[in-house]
Design an enzyme around this catalytic site. Sequence first.
Site, PDB file in Angstrom:
ATOM      1  N   HIS A   1      64.470  62.599  78.885  1.00  0.00           N
ATOM      2  CA  HIS A   1      64.245  63.817  79.686  1.00  0.00           C
ATOM      3  C   HIS A   1      63.782  64.967  78.799  1.00  0.00           C
ATOM      4  CE1 HIS A   1      64.973  66.820  82.879  1.00  0.00           C
ATOM      5  NE2 HIS A   1      65.431  67.575  81.886  1.00  0.00           N
ATOM      6  N   GLU A   2      64.447  65.155  77.671  1.00  0.00           N
ATOM      7  CA  GLU A   2      64.053  66.245  76.771  1.00  0.00           C
ATOM      8  C   GLU A   2      62.669  65.987  76.173  1.00  0.00           C
ATOM      9  OE1 GLU A   2      65.658  68.786  77.109  1.00  0.00           O
ATOM     10  OE2 GLU A   2      67.435  67.908  78.026  1.00  0.00           O
TER      11      GLU A   2
ATOM     12  N   HIS B   1      60.073  67.233  78.471  1.00  0.00           N
ATOM     13  CA  HIS B   1      59.735  68.648  78.285  1.00  0.00           C
ATOM     14  C   HIS B   1      58.755  68.830  77.123  1.00  0.00           C
ATOM     15  CE1 HIS B   1      62.347  70.247  81.296  1.00  0.00           C
ATOM     16  NE2 HIS B   1      63.460  69.822  80.726  1.00  0.00           N
TER      17      HIS B   1
ATOM     18  N   HIS C   1      55.058  70.483  77.335  1.00  0.00           N
ATOM     19  CA  HIS C   1      54.616  71.546  76.441  1.00  0.00           C
ATOM     20  C   HIS C   1      53.290  71.174  75.778  1.00  0.00           C
ATOM     21  CE1 HIS C   1      55.340  74.092  72.586  1.00  0.00           C
ATOM     22  NE2 HIS C   1      54.729  74.805  73.499  1.00  0.00           N
TER      23      HIS C   1
END
Length: 232
Positions: A100-101, A104, A108
Amino acid sequence: MYYYWDPTYILVIIGMLICLGASAMVNSAMSRYSRVRNAGGITGAEAARRILNNEGLYNVQIECLNHSGGDHYDPRTNTVRLSHDNYNQPSVTAVGVAAHECGHAIQHAKGYMPLNFRSALVPVANIGSRLGLPLILLGVILGWSQVLIEIGIWAFALAVLFQLVTLPVEFNASARAVAKIQQYGLLGTEETKGCKKVLTAAAMTYVAAAASAILQLLRLILLFGGNRRRDD
């Protein structure tokens, strides 16, 4: 008189119950699947590195936090930070959270617009969350200064807007996480189902936070908008 019971308190209670329910859901799911070792014995740190490398994001660093919780991606330093357990443990939860991270980080790198919009909102949202209620209270103390009250409500509304913009960012990161887990074979079929449960439960905490913030904003409008109408 607003420190005593009024009917709008039901909105606060509903918001609290929603948040408590979401928190219980995510704690249950994460706790359950943190005890399930994935078949590949892949830790969260290893899963994150595989995803990032396969996506060509070699510049994104992975750091281990010295406490539980607080997993996040920091776009300012291009760093995925994982809690101690998720960094080191080869559990289904660890892989899901790490992925999940990384979602991100991929957002980005690709210039995902909702993420950029949310990042731009951070300064004003922080101001709104810190000054909204104090401005309203100050407006009441100064004899129902409608200007201060309205500024306070608008400031709080910015914080609510941030919560709403967060929703597509988090759901998209989870969708990317599941896609990359499947694409790179990090978890088996049944393990991926458990991972989806963890990520869905985590997403519900953001939904709950947004719903609670909306209810609080509605309460402020009902309380202090009514005063304006009486003055008119």
